[in-house]
Each structure stands twice: as structure tokens, then as C-alpha cells.
Design a protein around this motif. Structure first.
Motif, mmCIF file in Angstrom:
data_model
loop_
_atom_site.group_PDB
_atom_site.id
_atom_site.type_symbol
_atom_site.label_atom_id
_atom_site.label_comp_id
_atom_site.label_asym_id
_atom_site.label_seq_id
_atom_site.Cartn_x
_atom_site.Cartn_y
_atom_site.Cartn_z
ATOM 1 N N LEU G 1 -75.041 -12.633 -39.869
ATOM 2 C CA LEU G 1 -75.146 -13.030 -38.437
ATOM 3 C C LEU G 1 -74.251 -12.134 -37.576
ATOM 4 C CD1 LEU G 1 -76.257 -15.199 -36.387
ATOM 5 C CD2 LEU G 1 -74.012 -16.283 -36.636
ATOM 6 N N ARG G 2 -74.849 -11.588 -36.486
ATOM 7 C CA ARG G 2 -74.081 -10.730 -35.596
ATOM 8 C C ARG G 2 -73.432 -11.542 -34.471
ATOM 9 N NH1 ARG G 2 -75.926 -7.309 -31.500
ATOM 10 N NH2 ARG G 2 -78.067 -7.751 -32.047
ATOM 11 N N THR G 3 -72.132 -11.487 -34.342
ATOM 12 C CA THR G 3 -71.436 -12.219 -33.259
ATOM 13 C C THR G 3 -70.398 -11.307 -32.626
ATOM 14 O OG1 THR G 3 -69.730 -12.982 -34.743
ATOM 15 C CG2 THR G 3 -71.614 -14.454 -34.402
ATOM 16 N N GLY G 4 -69.990 -11.673 -31.452
ATOM 17 C CA GLY G 4 -68.931 -10.919 -30.771
ATOM 18 C C GLY G 4 -69.411 -9.543 -30.386
ATOM 19 N N PHE G 5 -68.493 -8.724 -29.950
ATOM 20 C CA PHE G 5 -68.829 -7.397 -29.461
ATOM 21 C C PHE G 5 -68.815 -6.404 -30.607
ATOM 22 C CE2 PHE G 5 -67.347 -9.662 -25.748
ATOM 23 C CZ PHE G 5 -68.333 -9.353 -24.837
ATOM 24 N N PRO G 6 -69.587 -5.300 -30.458
ATOM 25 C CA PRO G 6 -69.534 -4.271 -31.498
ATOM 26 C C PRO G 6 -68.183 -3.561 -31.480
ATOM 27 C CG PRO G 6 -70.991 -3.589 -29.689
ATOM 28 C CD PRO G 6 -70.528 -4.971 -29.370
ATOM 29 N N GLU G 7 -67.867 -2.878 -32.578
ATOM 30 C CA GLU G 7 -66.714 -1.975 -32.577
ATOM 31 C C GLU G 7 -67.090 -0.760 -31.746
ATOM 32 O OE1 GLU G 7 -63.647 -1.916 -34.029
ATOM 33 O OE2 GLU G 7 -63.825 -3.956 -34.824
ATOM 34 N N VAL G 8 -66.140 -0.266 -30.963
ATOM 35 C CA VAL G 8 -66.450 0.828 -30.052
ATOM 36 C C VAL G 8 -65.448 1.978 -30.220
ATOM 37 C CG1 VAL G 8 -66.887 1.482 -27.673
ATOM 38 C CG2 VAL G 8 -67.265 -0.860 -28.412
ATOM 39 N N ILE G 9 -65.978 3.182 -30.228
ATOM 40 C CA ILE G 9 -65.143 4.382 -30.291
ATOM 41 C C ILE G 9 -65.241 5.112 -28.957
ATOM 42 C CG2 ILE G 9 -64.853 6.631 -31.437
ATOM 43 C CD1 ILE G 9 -66.519 5.180 -33.799
ATOM 44 N N GLU G 17 -66.473 15.247 -36.569
ATOM 45 C CA GLU G 17 -65.979 14.814 -37.879
ATOM 46 C C GLU G 17 -65.178 13.519 -37.747
ATOM 47 O OE1 GLU G 17 -65.788 17.972 -36.729
ATOM 48 O OE2 GLU G 17 -67.518 18.527 -37.963
ATOM 49 N N GLN G 18 -64.278 13.509 -36.771
ATOM 50 C CA GLN G 18 -63.458 12.299 -36.592
ATOM 51 C C GLN G 18 -64.324 11.096 -36.244
ATOM 52 O OE1 GLN G 18 -60.875 14.152 -33.636
ATOM 53 N NE2 GLN G 18 -59.119 13.939 -34.996
ATOM 54 N N ILE G 19 -65.272 11.304 -35.323
ATOM 55 C CA ILE G 19 -66.140 10.193 -34.923
ATOM 56 C C ILE G 19 -66.940 9.698 -36.118
ATOM 57 C CG2 ILE G 19 -68.101 9.550 -33.445
ATOM 58 C CD1 ILE G 19 -67.039 11.625 -31.408
ATOM 59 N N ALA G 20 -67.507 10.636 -36.897
ATOM 60 C CA ALA G 20 -68.305 10.243 -38.058
ATOM 61 C C ALA G 20 -67.478 9.415 -39.032
ATOM 62 C CB ALA G 20 -68.843 11.496 -38.752
ATOM 63 N N GLN G 21 -66.263 9.864 -39.255
ATOM 64 C CA GLN G 21 -65.402 9.179 -40.214
ATOM 65 C C GLN G 21 -65.061 7.757 -39.751
ATOM 66 O OE1 GLN G 21 -61.936 11.582 -41.022
ATOM 67 N NE2 GLN G 21 -60.925 9.903 -42.116
ATOM 68 N N ILE G 22 -64.738 7.625 -38.454
ATOM 69 C CA ILE G 22 -64.421 6.284 -37.942
ATOM 70 C C ILE G 22 -65.660 5.388 -38.019
ATOM 71 C CG2 ILE G 22 -63.438 4.979 -36.014
ATOM 72 C CD1 ILE G 22 -62.258 7.572 -34.928
ATOM 73 N N MET G 23 -66.821 5.950 -37.687
ATOM 74 C CA MET G 23 -68.054 5.148 -37.739
ATOM 75 C C MET G 23 -68.319 4.642 -39.159
ATOM 76 S SD MET G 23 -70.851 6.923 -35.191
ATOM 77 C CE MET G 23 -71.443 5.669 -34.042
ATOM 78 N N GLN G 28 -68.591 -0.677 -42.420
ATOM 79 C CA GLN G 28 -68.363 -1.589 -43.543
ATOM 80 C C GLN G 28 -68.315 -3.042 -43.061
ATOM 81 O OE1 GLN G 28 -68.137 0.208 -46.293
ATOM 82 N NE2 GLN G 28 -67.735 2.185 -45.297
ATOM 83 N N ARG G 29 -67.658 -3.235 -41.916
ATOM 84 C CA ARG G 29 -67.383 -4.616 -41.466
ATOM 85 C C ARG G 29 -68.200 -5.037 -40.256
ATOM 86 N NH1 ARG G 29 -62.349 -2.065 -40.524
ATOM 87 N NH2 ARG G 29 -62.709 -2.467 -38.329
ATOM 88 N N ASN G 30 -69.032 -4.154 -39.703
ATOM 89 C CA ASN G 30 -69.709 -4.496 -38.454
ATOM 90 C C ASN G 30 -71.178 -4.125 -38.515
ATOM 91 O OD1 ASN G 30 -67.336 -5.054 -36.422
ATOM 92 N ND2 ASN G 30 -66.748 -3.256 -37.624
ATOM 93 N N GLU G 31 -72.000 -5.003 -37.990
ATOM 94 C CA GLU G 31 -73.427 -4.704 -37.970
ATOM 95 C C GLU G 31 -73.711 -3.620 -36.928
ATOM 96 O OE1 GLU G 31 -75.807 -8.093 -37.091
ATOM 97 O OE2 GLU G 31 -77.686 -7.120 -37.690
ATOM 98 N N VAL G 32 -72.958 -3.646 -35.837
ATOM 99 C CA VAL G 32 -73.149 -2.660 -34.773
ATOM 100 C C VAL G 32 -71.860 -1.868 -34.553
ATOM 101 C CG1 VAL G 32 -73.731 -2.291 -32.347
ATOM 102 C CG2 VAL G 32 -74.865 -4.115 -33.617
ATOM 103 N N VAL G 33 -71.994 -0.552 -34.577
ATOM 104 C CA VAL G 33 -70.862 0.337 -34.281
ATOM 105 C C VAL G 33 -71.343 1.311 -33.216
ATOM 106 C CG1 VAL G 33 -69.363 2.154 -35.186
ATOM 107 C CG2 VAL G 33 -69.946 0.170 -36.616
#
Ligand SMILES: Nc1ncnc2c1ncn2[C@@H]1O[C@H](COP(=O)(O)O)[C@@H](O)[C@H]1O
Ligand SMILES: Nc1ncnc2c1ncn2[C@@H]1O[C@H](COP(=O)(O)O)[C@@H](O)[C@H]1O
Ligand SMILES: Nc1ncnc2c1ncn2[C@@H]1O[C@H](COP(=O)(O)O)[C@@H](O)[C@H]1O
Ligand SMILES: Nc1ncnc2c1ncn2[C@@H]1O[C@H](COP(=O)(O)O)[C@@H](O)[C@H]1O
Ligand SMILES: [Mg+2]
Ligand SMILES: [Mg+2]
Ligand SMILES: [Mg+2]
Ligand SMILES: [Mg+2]
Ligand SMILES: [Mg+2]
Ligand SMILES: [Mg+2]
Ligand SMILES: [Mg+2]
Ligand SMILES: [Mg+2]
Lengths: 211, 211, 211, 211, 211, 211, 211, 211
Positions: G1-9, G17-23, G28-33
Motif C-alpha cells: 500500500l502506497r501512503t504518504g509522500f514519495p521520497e524526493v531528490i 551517478e549520484q542521483i542514480a545511486q540515491i534512487m 528499496q523502501r518506497n514505491e515512488v521515488v
């Protein structure tokens, strides 16, 4: 035993009645209680309301405090001011520091347009463990002093000036852009905050010694 | 006979072709023609287009001018600068003054955070008939100099600095608020304008003498 | 014996050749020579010109320095930063302090919108003799830290942010208006200056001890 | 023999008692003592306290000075003002210059929106050795005058105006950006400083003559 | 029959493809279609995409328009500019006005520091039904012109200048504070908007006549 | 039945007579009529002119309203303020919300320099459906609160402060740059506007429920 | 179940490279990044590094998210924008809201200078539970919309404009001074923050319903 | 025959005696003489000094003028104001225009947050030959009006507002950035200047007709 900083009341916007009441509450738990930005009128009104209240006129500070203010910490806070009109801010710093238990050495009227008066009094800079430098108008004094000093320098811009001073913005920017490293700046006219920062520096020294 | 100020071209926003063309036109009527804010690249392009064009690299000035620049007016323009990075502006002032027929005495790197270097070179201040003082960052130098000098002081703020310098706003305000009277301020980075004002002052002196 | 602060070169506006030359001159008289705001490109160019030059990438600092940097002074400089993007400024402060002979304790990413991460690391605040607090955007961290700390706090606004941050003006004003007394502010992005001020504070402590 | 500038007291923020006391001390060593920004009320109070004190009402200046002010230096300071409301600042400049021993020629109400009144009085520009140009609102007068003049121009912005004048910021920026080279700017409403700078310029001329 | 203002595209931030596409759509319903702030590069790309597109280089305007632009309205829009660098803005105004069907009379390079060039061309001011006055740096020209003119004056500040010009803020404030009544100000560099306002004024006149 | 927001009069610049007259007109059609920024003096004058007028002194609000203000909407507006001096603005928000039919929970004096007082009262944050956070000086409180809260946060900067607070500009910028997403900012000292926005949020919730 | 806001970069200043790595870590923990301010170039580089990454070009957002974005909350976020150039900011708000599980209704190009287009689309205003109004240049749209709406309005100033827009300062001030109460303002160009605040408002409504 | 604009005195900073004296001189040569920014007190004092002086209270204007003010020019100046507090500025414009011989049509209280009141009175916009639009706070009205009008629009920002209005800076910037072309802006609170500009526009129309 007196330790730490006194309790402080910010005077503007409070009636003498309110100040008196807060002072009475605070004196229960503190040896020293002080109020800043107190005009002579407000002091007159406080005299009949707060027992043993004292007035440091040039600093615009009222305080309940022991008559003898013996320094509680080693080291000296040197306080320099550029112009006569900066005196209330410089004295706010000086009296706050003394009420907080620190040694203070004053040096007034050493603005940069008469550099020799400053140089002739270099011993104040050399003897200090920390310096508070107060200046309005162009606010150039802290840069010169930091170049001569080998200790932390706290710069206090004042609202003294007119026109392009823009209420103290000019000396504030001057001090933030100081070409001499090792200068920390506080808010315009904030002699009180400068004294607290200087006091923290000397207390840190004391704590390091104890280890 | 060379009199008055040279013709001047403001370089930014002009192509080498445009600058070359204006210089050629101006040289018909003027012994000295100069262009300011000229980068080395633009100078390279100008070399093949303008006969005998010279480059004053540190001042970013190109000029058509006699190889020997003999001063045409009595008196000395002392030019002081606070930091190394202020040099291009200070040199713009110095070369403009020299191309305009004035004696120049330079004193670089006498920022207020090392006040003794300034004091050890006081003769430059004392020998000058008019002073140009160039400073960025906090811009405190003109106040100190004006306190030591007994002649007109022209203050030039520079855009050297970062953060709360706001592109030269900080030293500009500093100089306008100078506690030392007798200081005139020009625009940020305007070494050229300072030289013209200094030149006008020496020419005025000359004219008074002739009466 | 290494004493005092290292010689420092301000990198922006200087070519690698100029930096190399100044470094070579300075290393004659100084055990530690450093240059700030050095991009990786400039460092690459310096490598072949300056023997044994080292690069502290996240701090954008190049230095000639002993491989082992043993602290020369007692006390710890705690350095806190609010966001990831503030890291270069925080590291500039940290590396400057270490190159100057001070103990540093780092605590990154403790912005006020996640106050528990800060509170869970309170030991850094408690163990420090002096704190440097680096923050961009709204710049609220120093106020919170100063409320928790019992030592001097040096606040460093950064230019990190956008829109109404106005290049760091927003956190600068925040820090100057801190409701917690005992905070000294330096220029936007001035990690170097904060380290020098913190170092002066610890050196003062050392000198008081010796008396 | 009267030489150099008079001693000057900045009136605002001082009581009549303080001003009187400083004047009495200064008159021991100076033939001319003056105080600026003196309202009629303050002058009334001074009359009974300072013997022979005079009041220059439109300039808001009080002075102890010889009744006959004979010029001590050659050359003329031309002083121009744009609007009626700029008069106090222009008179501050004029009276300061006269008390300092200089010839003054006044030209009031020659604002740029009525350019012919200025052109019809060009002789004032042509006869002057140095010009002080006072203007509020848009502050355009110094640019026009500098284009007509062949001598140094000192520009004085005033706080006269409203709305987007922002207390004199508008004319200040106008004057700093003057497209006519050879203009030096002083602080908003600083008629006094303009007079000292103009005086320095004429004294420089005098000194050059003596060589 | 061509009436009203042309359709206008604001160029910056749009690709040549986007501009070409919008132009093609607009030409269906409009005799004149124009795009502003078009660099030569963008024009080159447009040439192959938009049939009969014309380029007014000094105005940085591209347009689809009849080759002969016969004025559709009576009256003349006089357009004055202060410095050479202000020309692109002045031409943006002039070409917009012409493409919109108005008579334009240009007068370039009449900055206030050479007031006689302006006075020698007074007929342009006298012959105009409405004036557009374009100036950067100190922006003083509209005040002088409004004093000479007996028609509406539209003032256009430009971003030409440096240092304390603050991107056109200086001439903007100058124009808003004009001591000459009857001046309306538009945004910095907004030659286009000035032309539309001037056009509205002449169209109003036309409509009143028809009643 | 009372629905929607009360009619509101902005007090400053209106005489008691004018306010009384407007209130009398408005009470014809509204159960609740209120006036903001009413000093005690003005209230005294209103008492004899407006029947049953009530005064909420700390909020400086006068109102005609039922004695019992029963909430008309579900949900709670939590209102937090940083310093004692921010109270009038916080109370303006609170009383406006209550007069508009909303539940209010107050939490005063939870400035960020004493973070534990805030943390010890977290239940106010957790129980609220929407939060209004009022702070002057550095204005850091909304960022901290938004990090702890899981509901919309409305930030209200106040003009409380001095020097570099610039009349509330400092906390305004702080709040706009909040690193915590989900914060909406209103004008300086605009407690009233914050209450209306909070009310709109709760009404929206109510309307969604009814669907 | 998706709740709350997505993680945002926050994209700017990070390498692909940095963005890919953080994504990759976040997924792992979020349906939406999601990552904001991603240019097409950066997206190209991300495609090969992050499996299933999607690009919302007009919003400059990259995301890992289910292909079907079913709304998780009741209510509609109406998003209005004034000019074409404001679209990236408006789309940043729209896509953030959709990725966070909210219904969005878009209404573009309804600037106040063509008020009828806005009025002809009033149903968008009436159907929304909360409104986000995006505008640059003079930023007047939120005031008009707030007058028509009966729900909370979130105003987003953009940096679209030139000259006296001062990078978005003009519409920011406009929105803060809105004469229509019930408007909350976010930072310049902060479409993301507006969406989070709007989302919080709808979630609040949801929570109140559940009680 | 009455032609041209009346002579005008700027009231602030002048005593009733001075105003009376100037009025008496001016009435020799002018049928209409007026003074602006005249408070009721000053008017009372003027009554006994200036025969037949009249007071336009809401405009704060005193005038010597014929009792019947018959329009001398064709066309109508439509004057709109946003809020009640803007009325003095709007009336300054209206009365100035009437005293100068123009037809005026007033439309008060049509602020943008209640757009329908404006739309219901569109005939005022349609009937005008030129429009003056007065607004404080966010100053959005001129943009909306210019979109509806087909005639020149003069925008007058007022200092009405508080906090981030910064004394009228906010509406001033709004108006300068108007997305509707054809708007000319005057100084903050300058109703007088707007009327003169509007009058010039109608006079221009008249002159074109005569050709
Ligand atoms: N002169 C001063 N300058 C700056 N801050 C002050 C000053 N005097 C008092 N304060 C601060 O104001 C606080 C008290 O504010 P209040 O509770 O309003 O009386 C004290 O704890 C001090 O931190
Ligand atoms: N470096 C400089 N700084 C300020 N003004 C300059 C400078 N160089 C040239 N000017 C001025 O620019 C004018 C020439 O501008 P332009 O006609 O655009 O080449 C000269 O007459 C000077 O007054
Ligand atoms: N477009 C945006 N505008 C404002 N804030 C953003 C935006 N995108 C991301 N953020 C914020 O930036 C944080 C991430 O920053 P970072 O850790 O540097 O990637 C997120 O938690 C958001 O609160
Ligand atoms: N309300 C006003 N706003 C702007 N300018 C005004 C106003 N009233 C008078 N003026 C201008 O001030 C001039 C007179 O100024 P003064 O000679 O000081 O009385 C007139 O010629 C007008 O141009
Ligand atoms: Mg030092
Ligand atoms: Mg001197
Ligand atoms: Mg503490
Ligand atoms: Mg000249
Ligand atoms: Mg005229
Ligand atoms: Mg939250
Ligand atoms: Mg509404
Ligand atoms: Mg229109």
C-alpha cells in the motif's frame, strides 16, 4: 556562588510594572537580574517598585546585583568603540560583561580616521583575551583591530549614522566582509549579545583549564 | 601640444572591429586614444587592425599614445589599493591618469588588516596632491587614508569579494559613510572615473596658478 | 614547531601558475601552506607544479602539509552542517581547522526539519569547546544549537538555496537575528573564516592556561 | 592666523548643554567652531550658554566665528541646488565652506526639468574652480552640470522626495552612475562633507602654487 | 485592412522551432506578426522555417510584415536615447511602433552629459505627439526632456551600466522620481511596452477625433 | 445559523466614528462583526458607540459576537508562538479563528533556542489538524514544527526584532526558504490572514466529508 | 500500500551517478521515488543506470513509479498558471501531486490580462478542494483567484520575468500582500513545495473524516 | 481663457504662511492655483490668509479656482481605485485633473479580489479615453484593467499596506512587471503626476485634431 550569565529582560515594549514584576520573580533564583534598553524615565518608575535596583545610565541597563562585582573568570574582555555616539552600545556590552562576572577594559573613541589614537593604545588590544569592537557609520574599526590582535574579535555594528548607513546596514556589511579572518559579527546595536559571546569564550577557556 | 583628457572608448559589448574603427576615427583629432576593459583576446585582434596600438595588460587598457608619456601637469596622483585582486581597477586608474598627462605614484597591497604596511609607506600619502584609494571586500582603506592625508581623497569600491559583498555594495556603502570628511566616492570598479576626477583636481590647481 | 595559522591563498581569479608560484614562496617560511576554492581541474594542473601538494576534494582545499596532522591545541571544534549541499563549506571549515592544528569533530546533515537526528547526536554539541554551525536555505540550525550548547557558537550561512534565498542573504539574516545569545556570524560560505575564529578561541584558552 | 578647517560638532543626539560644553572647550584652540544640524530650538538654548554664538538658520549651523569671514584661499566654490527643498543641505555646504575660509557662489533652484534656468546661469559653472551640486528626487543635476563644467564636481544626494526615492537612495544611485566622468559623490544630505572635500581641492591648488 | 497591434512573441526561452510554429499559426489571422529578443543565430534558423521572415537586427526583432510599412495613424512618436549602448532597446521601441502602424522619429545619443546636442535637436521634441525616452546608467534624460516637451513622455530605463546600476535599478528609480510631472515609466529594457503605450496614446487621439 | 467568516474591518487609519458606523451597518447582515488592530483608546471610544461591543485586548480585536463561541467545524487549529513579544500576532490569529467558528489550541513561548519546551508540548502539534506558527527575530520555529508535524503548517513572520530584522524581512525570508516542505507563508504580522487560511483548510475538509 | 509522500531528490548540483545511486537506495523502501529539476541530458544519462525510470519532461521530474497512478486521496488539487513560461513550475507541482497520490486538474494560461479566459473556466476553481496558483511577472493571478474561490489557495511566484522582476521578487511580494485573505505563499519556483502543502491539506481532510 | 495646467505647490515641509504667500503671488498670473498634501489643520490656517481658498478634503488639496470647473478638453479620464484606503491618492488625481480642465469619471473600490464589481462597471473602462488606476497592497488592478481596456493606462502604486508592502515597493514592482502591455507607471502615491500625464495625453489628442 554566582555562576553563568544573569537573567536578562529585554526592556522595549514592557511597562515599568511588567519589568518590576519579572525582576521580582527572577531575583528569587538569581543573584544578578538585569534589564536592557531602560530609559531614565523607566528607571525612575522602577526605583519605587524594585528594592535596591541600580541604574547604569550610559548602558541603559537596570540591574539587581551585588555592589561589588568581583570578576568570576580569568581573562580580560577588551571593548573598543569608534565614535562617541556608539557609546551606549559599547557600554551595554561592558556592563553586561561585568554583571556576568568578567573583567572589562574599555577603550573609547578610537575610530579609524584617527588611527594614531588606536595605535597609541595598543596595549588594550594586546592585553585582552577577547575583543569586542563597536562601530557605526562605515564600521571599519574591527578590520583594523583584527589585524593588530591575536585573539578572537567580536564586531558590533551600530545604527549610528545617516543616509546611506541605512540603519546600520552599512557597518554590518563592512564587518561581515572583513578582510581580516577571525571576526564574528552580531546584530546591529547588539552589545548585549556580544558580551554573552565574549563571556562564553572566556568560560570555554576556563573549562579547558579544568580538564 | 597635448591638453585635456584623451578620447575614451568603453570596451564591453563592442567587437574588435568596432573598437578599431572608432580608434581610427578618433586618432585623427587626438594625440591619445584609449579603450578600457579590453581583454587579452580583444587586444590580439586589435593588433592587426590598429597601427601602433599598445596594451597595458594589468589595467586592461589599449591605447594609441606616444611611447614617452611626459606629465603635462604639476602635482602627483597617489594611488593606493587594498588587496591584490583590486589591482586591475587600481591600474585602470593609474594608466588612465598617465595617459592623461599626470604623474602617478602607486602603492599596492596596503589593506587595513595590516595597518603597518600602510604606515611604513606614509610618504606616498604625504607626497600626493590628490589620492585615489581602491578597495573591495569591506572597503575600509579610504577612511584610514583620509585620516592620515591632508589632500582630497577619491574612494573607489571594487566588486572584489563574495557573499555579503553583494557585488561591491558593501565597500560602496562603507566609503559613502566614511567618518573622515573629504572623501568623494565613484561607482564600483570605476578606476577610470576616479582618474578623471583626480585629473580635474590637478588641472583646477594649475588654472588657479595661472591667474 | 608548527604554531599559528597556515598561510592561505584565496584561489578564485588566480591561474594554477600563480597559485603554484605563491605556494613555493610561502613554503620557505611555513610548515603548512593552503589554498581554498580549488576545483579538481586546478588541482590537476597544480600537481605537476607543486611538489607533495595534497587535495582535500570535498573542502576544495589544496595544501602543502605534513601527512600526519597532529593537533597542537587542546579542545575540540565541533562542526555541524544542516544539508548535504552545505558540505563543501563545512569541510572548508573542518580542513582549515585541522591544517591549523586543531581537533575537529564533524556532524553532518542535522537540519532543523529533522530535529531528532540533531538531538540523538547531542554528545557532539556537549563535547565541543567551540561550535561551527553551517546552514543554507533558512539557516535556522545555529539558533537551535546555541540553545542546546554551553560554548561559543560560530554561524556560517551558505549560498545553498534558491529563489528568496537571494544568494545566502536569507540564512545570513536568520543567523544575525538569532534569539539565542552567544552566536557570532561570518560571511556567506566563509568556512575558512569560521575556522580561524574558532581556532583563535581555542588558542586564547591555551594562552590563559599558561599564565 | 586662521588655517585649516574649523572644529565641527555633529548636533543630533546631543543636548544643548553638551554642545555648549564642547564648544567652550574647542574655542580655546580654534578661531572657528561650528555645530551642524542645529534646530532653532537648540539654538535658543545655546544663546544663553555660549557667548557670541551665531546662527545660520537656513543651514542649521551654529558657530563661533569672526563677524567678517574673509576668504583665506583663492578660487571659488560654486554651489548649485535643484529644488527649494534641497536648500538646507546646499546651505550646510555653503556656510561650512565660508566658515572654513573659502569663496562661495550660490545658484539655487536650477533643477533639470527647467534646463534653461541652468543654462542662463552658466557663468556660475564657468567661474567656479570646483562645484558642489545638490539634488534630491531623481538627482539628475550633477550629470548635466559635469557635462558643462571643466572642473571637479562633487555630487550631494538629498533625502528630499517620497515613495521610490527611498530616503535618498534614488538620487544617490543616479549620481554614482553618472555618465559624465569626473564626479565624486558624498553621503545623502552630507553638505558638510562636500564642503570639506571642495575645500581640500582648493587647498591642494594653493599648496601646489607654493612649490 | 491592418488595425490594432501586431501579434507578438517573446523570444527568450523558446527554440527556433517553437517560434516558427507560433508565427505560422499567427500569420493566419494577422497581417503583422513579430518576435522580440531574437539573436542573429535564432534568425538564421528561422529563415528556412518561416517564409518571408524579416530581421530588424539592431532591434533584435523578427517579423512577418508588408515590405512597405505605411503609417496607419496620425501623429509622430519621437524616440530619444541617451547612449550608444541603449540602442537595442530604443530600436525595439522604434521597430515595434513602425510595425504597429505609427510614424517614428529617432534621435540617438543625446545623453545629458552633452546637453547641447539635445538642445540642438529640439525640433524632434517639439514635433512629436508623444515621446519615448530611453536611458541607462543614471537615467536622467527623461527629466530633462519632460521639462522641454509639451506632450506625454514615456521613460524606459535600460540595464546598460555597471556596479551601482544594479541591473537597471538606478535609472528606474531616477525615472520614477522625476521632478518633471507627466512622465510614465515602463519596466527595465521594455522598449516594446513603451511602443505599445505610445501607440495607445495616438490611437486614443484618433478615436477622439472620430467622435 | 452562523456560516463562513465574519465581516472584518481593518482598524488602522479609521476614526472610532468610522469604525462604529461600519460595524453598525455590518451587524444587520452578520452574526459576527470584528475589527482588527484596535488599541485600548479606540476601544474606549467605541464602547459608547457600539452596543455590546467586546474587546479581546491581547489580540487588539473588537467584535460584536455571541458571548458563547461554539465551534462550528470539526478539527483543531494549533497556534504556536516563539517569543512573548509575538503574542499580539498569535492572539490575532487565535481570536479570529475562534470568532470564525473554529477550535483553537494555543501554545505560547516555544522558541527554538529552548527546543525542549517545544518537544515537551508535542501533543499540541500532534492533535492539530492544521498549525499556525508565529515567530519574529530569526523566524526559525515553523521549520522545526513542520519537521515534527504531519499536517499543513502556516507560517507567520512578525516585525518583532531589531537591526538586521529589517521590520520582519528576516523571518519572512527564513520561512519562505524553509527546508521542510509543506509550509505556506503569509505577510508579516498577518495573524488574521493565517487564521482565514487555516479556516479554509478545515472547511475544505468538512466539505469533502459531506460528499 | 502506497501512503504518504514519495521520497524526493533535489537534482541540481548532483551528477547522474549520484542521483542514480540515491534512487536505487530509496526504491528499496518506497514505491515512488522522484527527482526534481532534471534536464533532458541528465535523464538520458539516468536511463541506462536506473531501471524503469520515467521522465516527465515538462515538469523536469524523473521518477520510479507505477505506470498507473491511481489517486489515493479524495478531493481535487486545481492547478492554475498565468503564462506559458510558468509551465515548468506548474507541471512540477502537478506531477509531484500526482506521484503523491492526488487528483489534479490543470488550467494553464489564464493570466489576469485576459480575465475572461479565467472566468470562462471557473468550474476548475469551483471543483477544486485546494488550489495552486502559479504566476511570474507581476504575480497578480492568486489574488483574483482567491476572490473567486471558496477553498485554500497556495500561491507560487516564479522567476519568469525580467528587469524589475528581480528574479521573482516582484511576484513574491505581490502574493504576500494579497488583499484576498486565505492565501499561503511558497518560495519562488517552488512547485514541489506547493504540491506537498496541497497534499497535506487533502490528507488532513481525510484524517478528519476517519475520526 | 484658461489653458495648460494650474500652478501647483507641494505642501509638505511648508508653513501655512509660506503656502499662503506663494498662492498670492501665483494667483496674479494664473486662474487656478493649487496646493497638494494639505491637512485639515493647514487648511484652517490658510482660510484666513488666502481669499476664496477652497478645500477638497478627500484629495487633501487646497485651491484658488472658479466655482464652476467646466472641462476645457474633450475626452474622459477614468479613475479607478482598488481599496478604500487608496482614496486620498485617487482623489488627488481626480481633483488635479478637474482643476486642470478635464472630465473625470470615478470608480472606487474595485479591487481584484472582488472581480465582479469591476466587471459590472466595465462601462467606465470602455467610456474612458485614458485610465488612471490606483492600487496599494499587491497592486494587481492595473494589469486586469489594461487587459479589458483599449486605451492608455496609468498605474499609481500607493503606500497602503503593511509588512512586505515595504512602503509601496510591492505594488510598484507589480505594476512595472505588468504582463499587459501599454501601462505607464508613476511614483508611489503620485496621484498628481498621474493626472498631469493623463492630461497631457488628452491635450495631445486635441492638438492632433486641430491639425
Ligand atoms: N540588549 C539586548 N540585545 C539583544 N538581546 C537581548 C537584550 N536584552 C535582552 N535580550 C534577550 O532577550 C531575552 C529576554 O527577552 P524577554 O523575555 O522579551 O524579556 C533574554 O534572554 C536575552 O536573550
Ligand atoms: N573603464 C571605464 N569606466 C567608466 N567609464 C568609462 C570607462 N571607459 C570609458 N568610459 C566612459 O565611456 C565613454 C565612452 O563610452 P562609449 O561611447 O560607449 O565607448 C567615455 O567617454 C567615458 O566617459
Ligand atoms: N523542486 C524542489 N523544490 C523544493 N524542494 C525540493 C525540490 N525537490 C526536492 N526538494 C527537497 O529537497 C529534499 C532533498 O534534498 P537532497 O537531499 O539534497 O536531495 C527533499 O526532501 C525535498 O524536501
Ligand atoms: N502631490 C504631488 N505629487 C508629486 N509632485 C507634486 C505634487 N504636488 C506638487 N508637485 C510638484 O511639486 C512642484 C512644486 O514644488 P514646490 O516648488 O516645492 O512647491 C510642482 O510643480 C509639481 O511638479
Ligand atoms: Mg588578528
Ligand atoms: Mg584628511
Ligand atoms: Mg547556549
Ligand atoms: Mg566636465
Ligand atoms: Mg513637459
Ligand atoms: Mg511535516
Ligand atoms: Mg476566497
Ligand atoms: Mg489593453
Amino acid at each position: 556562588l554566582r555562576t553563568g550569565f544573569p537573567e536578562v529582560i529585554w526592556g522595549p515594549g514592557k511597562t515599568p510594572e511588567q519589568i518590576a514584576q519579572i525582576m521580582e520573580v527572577m531575583r528569587q533564583r538569581n543573584e544578578v537580574v538585569m534589564a536592557t534598553r531602560i530609559t531614565p524615565d523607566v528607571y525612575s518608575a522602577l526605583q519605587s517598585k524594585v528594592r535596591d535596583v541600580r541604574y547604569f545610565g550610559s548602558a541603559q541597563i537596570c540591574a539587581i546585583a551585588p555592589l561589588e562585582l568581583k570578576p568570576q573568570y580569568s581573562g580580560v574582555i577588551g571593548i573598543l568603540s569608534a565614535g562617541t555616539a556608539d557609546l551606549p552600545v559599547a557600554e551595554e556590552a561592558a556592563v553586561t560583561a561585568e554583571l556576568s562576572g568578567f573583567n572589562v577594559q574599555r577603550l573609547w573613541d578610537v575610530g579609524v580616521s584617527g588611527i594614531h589614537r588606536l595605535l597609541n593604545n595598543r596595549h588594550v588590544i594586546e592585553d585582552a583575551s577577547v575583543l569586542i569592537v563597536v562601530a557605526g557609520m562605515e564600521g571599519a574599526l574591527p578590520s583594523v583591530v583584527a589585524g593588530l590582535a591575536d585573539c578572537p574579535v567580536i564586531a558590533v555594528p551600530t545604527s549610528i549614522g545617516y543616509g546611506a548607513s541605512f540603519g546600520g546596514l552599512a557597518p554590518l556589511l563592512t564587518m561581515l566582509n572583513s578582510c581580516a579572518a577571525g571576526v564574528g559579527v552580531v546584530n546591529i546595536d547588539n552589545g548585549f549579545g556580544a558580551a554573552v559571546l565574549a563571556g562564553q569564550i572566556l568560560r570555554t577557556a576556563g573549562k579547558l583549564q579544568q580538564r
